[in-house]
Design a protein around this motif. Structure first.
Motif, short mmCIF file in Angstrom:
data_model
loop_
_atom_site.label_atom_id
_atom_site.label_comp_id
_atom_site.label_asym_id
_atom_site.label_seq_id
_atom_site.Cartn_x
_atom_site.Cartn_y
_atom_site.Cartn_z
N LYS A 189 0.87 -1.29 0.09
CA LYS A 189 0.00 0.10 0.06
C LYS A 189 0.80 1.28 -0.03
CE LYS A 189 -4.10 -2.18 2.19
NZ LYS A 189 -5.22 -2.05 1.29
N ARG A 190 1.99 1.41 0.98
CA ARG A 190 2.57 2.36 0.99
C ARG A 190 3.22 2.56 -0.52
NH1 ARG A 190 6.37 1.91 6.39
NH2 ARG A 190 4.75 2.93 7.89
N ASN A 191 3.83 1.80 -1.26
CA ASN A 191 4.80 1.69 -2.37
C ASN A 191 3.64 2.30 -3.65
OD1 ASN A 191 7.28 1.07 -1.54
ND2 ASN A 191 6.71 -1.00 -1.79
N LEU A 192 2.55 1.62 -3.38
CA LEU A 192 1.39 2.17 -4.44
C LEU A 192 1.16 3.61 -4.20
CD1 LEU A 192 -0.94 1.40 -6.35
CD2 LEU A 192 -2.41 0.69 -4.52
N PHE A 193 0.91 4.06 -3.21
CA PHE A 193 0.39 5.49 -2.89
C PHE A 193 1.71 6.25 -3.46
CE2 PHE A 193 -3.23 3.82 -0.09
CZ PHE A 193 -4.17 4.83 -0.81
N LEU A 207 -5.16 -1.79 8.58
CA LEU A 207 -4.00 -1.10 8.60
C LEU A 207 -4.36 0.37 9.17
CD1 LEU A 207 -2.05 -2.64 5.48
CD2 LEU A 207 -1.67 -3.24 7.93
N PRO A 208 -3.63 1.09 9.89
CA PRO A 208 -3.78 2.30 10.28
C PRO A 208 -3.38 3.39 8.97
CG PRO A 208 -2.47 1.26 12.15
CD PRO A 208 -2.68 0.19 10.89
N ILE A 209 -4.35 4.06 8.64
CA ILE A 209 -4.09 4.88 7.54
C ILE A 209 -2.85 5.89 7.58
CG2 ILE A 209 -5.61 6.81 8.04
CD1 ILE A 209 -5.50 5.25 4.65
N THR A 210 -2.55 6.24 8.88
CA THR A 210 -1.43 7.09 9.40
C THR A 210 -0.14 6.46 8.73
OG1 THR A 210 -1.41 6.32 11.48
CG2 THR A 210 -2.42 8.54 10.97
N GLN A 211 -0.41 5.03 8.98
CA GLN A 211 1.10 4.11 8.63
C GLN A 211 1.14 4.08 7.09
OE1 GLN A 211 1.49 0.48 10.60
NE2 GLN A 211 1.30 1.46 12.55
N ILE A 212 -0.10 3.96 6.34
CA ILE A 212 0.01 3.85 4.86
C ILE A 212 0.42 5.07 4.12
CG2 ILE A 212 -1.45 3.58 2.84
CD1 ILE A 212 -3.23 1.65 4.69
N SER A 213 0.01 6.19 4.77
CA SER A 213 0.21 7.73 4.32
C SER A 213 1.56 8.02 4.68
CB SER A 213 -1.17 8.43 4.26
OG SER A 213 -1.37 8.74 5.78
N ALA A 214 2.23 7.83 5.90
CA ALA A 214 3.47 8.35 6.40
C ALA A 214 4.23 8.92 5.48
CB ALA A 214 4.04 7.32 7.54
N LYS A 215 4.53 8.33 4.43
CA LYS A 215 5.85 8.83 3.55
C LYS A 215 5.23 9.91 2.31
CE LYS A 215 8.83 5.18 4.75
NZ LYS A 215 9.73 3.96 4.30
N LEU A 216 3.91 10.11 2.27
CA LEU A 216 3.52 10.78 1.32
C LEU A 216 3.77 12.39 1.48
CD1 LEU A 216 0.03 8.87 0.57
CD2 LEU A 216 2.27 8.86 -0.49
#
Length: 135
Positions: free
Chosen positions: A100-104, A124-133
């Motif tokens: 998910k991280r790589n995809l976003f 999965l916490p959305i904050t973890q998914i989006s942390a590097k955006l």
């Protein structure tokens, strides 16, 4: 702050049960949809399932043949991530944080800074998914 852009095009990543359902509902609501999956077979199955769902809606009197045709005309399928652009991007892929991280990150690199990103995550916490955006 710039005005909020009206949503016209929706990108959906993942053509499984959730992705194809989101694509169908979005197209029925009048949005232009691009449905992406890395697997062309999944895209073919999604197309067939959407047609079957619309046909079932027609048989129940809930969907007109015209709405079916309009809906199908609004959905584009692709296995090319570079074609997943839009005002709203919804991911519906496997529940793995790195994927998910790589995809976003990939999606962010090809879309506008005004694009809205959404996740269909269930665990999965959305904050973890989006942390590097960036945005």
């Amino acid at each position: 702050m710039p005005p909020i852009k009206q949503i016209q095009k929706i990108g959906i990543v993942g053509a499984g049960t959730m992705g194809q359902g989101i694509a169908q509902v979005s197209a029925m609501a009048g949005y232009s949809v691009v449905l992406y999956d890395i697997n062309r077979d999944m895209l073919s199955k999604a197309d067939a399932n959407i047609v079957a769902n619309l046909d079932q809606g027609i048989s129940k009197g809930k969907v007109t043949p015209e709405l079916k045709a309009e809906t199908l005309n609004r959905i584009q399928t692709t296995d090319q991530i570079m074609e997943v652009t839009g005002d709203l991007i919804i991911e519906a892929v496997i529940e793995q944080l790195d994927i998910k991280r790589n995809l976003f990150a990939d999606l962010e690199s090809i879309n506008s800074d005004q694009t809205i990103y959404a996740s269909n995550t269930s665990s999965l916490p959305i904050t973890q998914i989006s942390a590097k955006l960036k945005y």
